[in-house]
Scaffold this motif. Structure first.
Motif, PDB file in Angstrom:
ATOM      1  N   GLU A 198      91.068   9.721 -36.714  1.00 63.03           N
ATOM      2  CA  GLU A 198      89.658   9.859 -35.726  1.00 63.03           C
ATOM      3  C   GLU A 198      88.788  10.963 -36.919  1.00 63.03           C
ATOM      4  OE1 GLU A 198      88.724   9.483 -32.366  1.00 63.03           O
ATOM      5  OE2 GLU A 198      90.157   7.606 -32.881  1.00 63.03           O
ATOM      6  N   ALA A 199      89.454  11.697 -37.693  1.00 69.72           N
ATOM      7  CA  ALA A 199      88.702  12.656 -38.402  1.00 69.72           C
ATOM      8  C   ALA A 199      88.178  11.935 -39.766  1.00 69.72           C
ATOM      9  CB  ALA A 199      89.315  13.771 -38.515  1.00 69.72           C
ATOM     10  N   ALA A 200      88.494  10.659 -39.911  1.00 66.16           N
ATOM     11  CA  ALA A 200      88.403  10.076 -41.428  1.00 66.16           C
ATOM     12  C   ALA A 200      87.040   9.819 -41.429  1.00 66.16           C
ATOM     13  CB  ALA A 200      89.244   8.990 -41.462  1.00 66.16           C
ATOM     14  N   GLU A 201      86.442   9.630 -42.753  1.00 65.62           N
ATOM     15  CA  GLU A 201      85.125   9.181 -43.145  1.00 65.62           C
ATOM     16  C   GLU A 201      84.994   7.969 -42.383  1.00 65.62           C
ATOM     17  OE1 GLU A 201      81.415   9.630 -45.000  1.00 65.62           O
ATOM     18  OE2 GLU A 201      83.090  11.098 -44.964  1.00 65.62           O
ATOM     19  N   PRO A 202      84.015   8.072 -41.548  1.00 62.13           N
ATOM     20  CA  PRO A 202      83.781   6.567 -40.867  1.00 62.13           C
ATOM     21  C   PRO A 202      82.943   5.475 -41.760  1.00 62.13           C
ATOM     22  CG  PRO A 202      81.700   8.219 -40.302  1.00 62.13           C
ATOM     23  CD  PRO A 202      82.945   8.911 -41.488  1.00 62.13           C
ATOM     24  N   SER A 203      83.209   4.267 -41.292  1.00 60.33           N
ATOM     25  CA  SER A 203      82.360   3.293 -41.911  1.00 60.33           C
ATOM     26  C   SER A 203      80.900   3.264 -41.602  1.00 60.33           C
ATOM     27  CB  SER A 203      82.952   1.907 -41.510  1.00 60.33           C
ATOM     28  OG  SER A 203      84.365   1.452 -41.949  1.00 60.33           O
ATOM     29  N   GLU A 204      79.998   2.503 -42.268  1.00 61.59           N
ATOM     30  CA  GLU A 204      78.698   2.601 -42.036  1.00 61.59           C
ATOM     31  C   GLU A 204      78.336   2.109 -40.372  1.00 61.59           C
ATOM     32  OE1 GLU A 204      74.743   0.138 -43.512  1.00 61.59           O
ATOM     33  OE2 GLU A 204      75.973   0.863 -45.079  1.00 61.59           O
ATOM     34  N   GLY A 205      77.424   2.936 -39.826  1.00 66.28           N
ATOM     35  CA  GLY A 205      77.034   2.642 -38.372  1.00 66.28           C
ATOM     36  C   GLY A 205      78.300   3.109 -37.533  1.00 66.28           C
ATOM     37  N   GLU A 206      79.236   3.766 -38.078  1.00 66.48           N
ATOM     38  CA  GLU A 206      80.232   4.225 -36.936  1.00 66.48           C
ATOM     39  C   GLU A 206      80.194   5.853 -37.146  1.00 66.48           C
ATOM     40  OE1 GLU A 206      83.724   2.132 -37.819  1.00 66.48           O
ATOM     41  OE2 GLU A 206      83.199   0.519 -36.917  1.00 66.48           O
ATOM     42  N   ASN A 207      80.805   6.452 -36.328  1.00 66.64           N
ATOM     43  CA  ASN A 207      81.154   7.818 -36.213  1.00 66.64           C
ATOM     44  C   ASN A 207      82.548   8.226 -36.349  1.00 66.64           C
ATOM     45  OD1 ASN A 207      79.059   6.730 -33.966  1.00 66.64           O
ATOM     46  ND2 ASN A 207      78.303   8.489 -34.870  1.00 66.64           N
ATOM     47  N   ARG A 208      82.590   9.595 -36.794  1.00 60.20           N
ATOM     48  CA  ARG A 208      83.917  10.478 -36.776  1.00 60.20           C
ATOM     49  C   ARG A 208      84.226  10.500 -35.346  1.00 60.20           C
ATOM     50  NH1 ARG A 208      82.157  12.833 -41.685  1.00 60.20           N
ATOM     51  NH2 ARG A 208      83.730  12.893 -43.035  1.00 60.20           N
ATOM     52  N   PHE A 209      85.529  10.724 -34.991  1.00 58.27           N
ATOM     53  CA  PHE A 209      86.164  11.120 -33.740  1.00 58.27           C
ATOM     54  C   PHE A 209      85.382  10.058 -32.856  1.00 58.27           C
ATOM     55  CE2 PHE A 209      85.308  14.826 -36.446  1.00 58.27           C
ATOM     56  CZ  PHE A 209      86.652  15.379 -36.463  1.00 58.27           C
ATOM     57  N   PRO A 210      85.505   8.747 -32.810  1.00 53.75           N
ATOM     58  CA  PRO A 210      85.007   7.744 -32.274  1.00 53.75           C
ATOM     59  C   PRO A 210      85.646   7.545 -30.539  1.00 53.75           C
ATOM     60  CG  PRO A 210      86.715   6.805 -33.478  1.00 53.75           C
ATOM     61  CD  PRO A 210      86.572   8.287 -33.969  1.00 53.75           C
ATOM     62  N   ASN A 211      87.086   7.994 -30.477  1.00 52.35           N
ATOM     63  CA  ASN A 211      87.377   7.976 -29.232  1.00 52.35           C
ATOM     64  C   ASN A 211      87.428   8.934 -28.212  1.00 52.35           C
ATOM     65  OD1 ASN A 211      88.256   5.055 -29.473  1.00 52.35           O
ATOM     66  ND2 ASN A 211      89.647   5.780 -30.865  1.00 52.35           N
ATOM     67  N   ALA A 212      86.749   9.982 -28.700  1.00 50.77           N
ATOM     68  CA  ALA A 212      86.376  11.312 -27.996  1.00 50.77           C
ATOM     69  C   ALA A 212      85.784  11.018 -26.590  1.00 50.77           C
ATOM     70  CB  ALA A 212      85.728  12.474 -28.786  1.00 50.77           C
ATOM     71  N   VAL A 213      86.181  11.492 -25.389  1.00 49.62           N
ATOM     72  CA  VAL A 213      85.657  11.125 -24.297  1.00 49.62           C
ATOM     73  C   VAL A 213      84.128  11.835 -24.316  1.00 49.62           C
ATOM     74  CG1 VAL A 213      85.609  11.794 -21.671  1.00 49.62           C
ATOM     75  CG2 VAL A 213      87.677  11.183 -22.832  1.00 49.62           C
ATOM     76  N   THR A 214      84.096  13.009 -24.532  1.00 48.82           N
ATOM     77  CA  THR A 214      82.828  13.802 -25.051  1.00 48.82           C
ATOM     78  C   THR A 214      82.821  15.054 -25.971  1.00 48.82           C
ATOM     79  OG1 THR A 214      81.034  14.887 -23.594  1.00 48.82           O
ATOM     80  CG2 THR A 214      83.214  15.694 -23.094  1.00 48.82           C
ATOM     81  N   SER A 215      81.743  15.702 -26.344  1.00 55.98           N
ATOM     82  CA  SER A 215      82.043  16.776 -27.471  1.00 55.98           C
ATOM     83  C   SER A 215      81.092  17.907 -26.794  1.00 55.98           C
ATOM     84  CB  SER A 215      81.802  16.179 -28.879  1.00 55.98           C
ATOM     85  OG  SER A 215      80.378  15.660 -28.669  1.00 55.98           O
ATOM     86  N   GLU A 246      93.438  16.686 -24.313  1.00 53.21           N
ATOM     87  CA  GLU A 246      93.793  17.379 -25.399  1.00 53.21           C
ATOM     88  C   GLU A 246      92.328  17.712 -26.209  1.00 53.21           C
ATOM     89  OE1 GLU A 246      96.066  15.487 -28.651  1.00 53.21           O
ATOM     90  OE2 GLU A 246      95.858  13.703 -27.331  1.00 53.21           O
ATOM     91  N   VAL A 247      92.397  18.952 -26.656  1.00 50.11           N
ATOM     92  CA  VAL A 247      90.860  19.439 -27.366  1.00 50.11           C
ATOM     93  C   VAL A 247      91.208  19.678 -28.886  1.00 50.11           C
ATOM     94  CG1 VAL A 247      89.178  21.420 -27.270  1.00 50.11           C
ATOM     95  CG2 VAL A 247      90.243  20.440 -24.919  1.00 50.11           C
ATOM     96  N   ILE A 248      90.078  19.051 -29.574  1.00 44.39           N
ATOM     97  CA  ILE A 248      90.087  19.384 -30.962  1.00 44.39           C
ATOM     98  C   ILE A 248      88.834  20.276 -31.447  1.00 44.39           C
ATOM     99  CG2 ILE A 248      90.267  18.029 -33.221  1.00 44.39           C
ATOM    100  CD1 ILE A 248      92.453  17.274 -31.016  1.00 44.39           C
ATOM    101  N   VAL A 249      89.051  21.178 -32.237  1.00 46.30           N
ATOM    102  CA  VAL A 249      88.085  22.212 -32.835  1.00 46.30           C
ATOM    103  C   VAL A 249      87.893  21.665 -34.215  1.00 46.30           C
ATOM    104  CG1 VAL A 249      87.424  24.508 -33.128  1.00 46.30           C
ATOM    105  CG2 VAL A 249      88.627  24.227 -30.919  1.00 46.30           C
TER     106      VAL A 249
END
Length: 293
Positions: A215-232, A252-255
């Motif tokens: 989830e924290a990996a460098e995203p592909s163009e047009g995508e985002n990190r942490f894509p499956n988070a419910v919210t932030s 679960e919560v990620i900081v």
């Protein structure tokens, strides 16, 4: 990246549909955006449509539009009321938002009802594919009671929704929308201590068991990190955060620390957090120099 999140809530008996009327009190909220230097994301709503028990799309005729909202002002549980709408009692199976999207024709941009503003004072149109024609769906069920009011919140997650097209450089809005019944929602909130000066911090909520290191990996163009988070939620200057409008369940919560160089570093991970309706779960973190294993 475009995703539609389905949230199911208690439905009323369909035999009650059309037997009377109630009220839908609708709010809008947002999660922070990743794009550097952005200070405003303005979206103009021209209409709101609904589906009653899977039927045809109809319009809330008492919506007073157009309504322009700076979604970046609506973070950490802040909301704006879109209206109180008269509605037939019954089970509503979908919402759809019509937007005044920017249009480009032979190099000229018109109808800039959706746009982004930046720290340097510049402004860019925000193009919304199909947003002015078919609108954007937020699929989720809620029940309107006879002679009663149901409060719902539409969560536009700008972090997932706004992308920059590589070839054209255009900013695109493909909304990721959650629909939450207010009196069924809870939240997670707390404080982050031992923050590094010059860094910013974001807190992500995941459904239990859905987070992985990818989830924290460098995203592909047009995508985002942490894509499956419910919210932030962005951590404010005092170290506070609020993950608002969460449906009941285990999370679960990620900081994450975003360094001055723009690197995303996962600092903390906490699992087994149970959210219940109308309750704030208090979760504080004291950061250290190590990474999560």
């Amino acid at each position: 990246m475009f995703a539609i999140i389905l949230i199911s809530f208690a439905a009323c008996n369909q035999d009650d549909d059309m037997e009377g009327k109630g009220t839908v009190s609708m709010q809008i909220t947002d999660a922070p955006i990743d794009e550097a230097g952005v200070i405003g994301v303005f979206v103009t709503f021209t209409g709101i449509e609904y589906q009653l028990s899977g039927g045809s799309w109809e319009e809330f005729t008492d919506f007073e539009g157009p309504l322009t909202v700076n979604l970046l002002e609506l973070q950490n549980g802040e909301t704006e009321l879109m209206g109180d709408f008269s509605a037939y009692a019954g089970n509503y199976t979908g919402l759809r938002f019509l937007l005044d999207a920017a249009v480009q024709n032979q190099g000229e941009v018109s109808n800039p009802g959706c746009y982004i503003t930046f720290e340097d004072g510049s402004e860019e149109p925000l193009f919304v594919p199909s947003g002015g024609q078919t609108g954007y769906k937020a699929i989720g069920e809620f029940a309107v009671p006879v002679n009663g009011t149901i409060g719902v919140t539409a969560d536009f997650d700008l972090r997932k929704s706004v992308t920059k097209a590589g070839a054209s450089g255009k900013y695109l809005l493909n909304p990721t929308i959650r629909v939450i019944v207010n009196d069924q929602a809870g939240d997670i909130q707390g404080q982050i201590e031992n923050r590094v000066e010059g860094s910013t911090y974001v807190v992500y909520a995941y459904e239990q068991g859905t987070y992985s290191e990818e989830e924290a990996a460098e995203p592909s163009e047009g995508e985002n990190r942490f894509p499956n988070a419910v919210t932030s939620a962005a951590v404010d200057a005092e170290g506070n955060y609020v993950l608002a409008f969460l449906s009941p369940g285990d999370y679960e919560v990620i900081v994450v620390e975003v360094t001055a160089e723009g690197e995303n570093v996962v600092k903390e991970q906490e699992s087994g957090i149970t959210v219940t309706s109308k309750v704030s779960f208090e979760l504080d973190f004291s950061l250290d120099l190590g990474l999560v294993d």
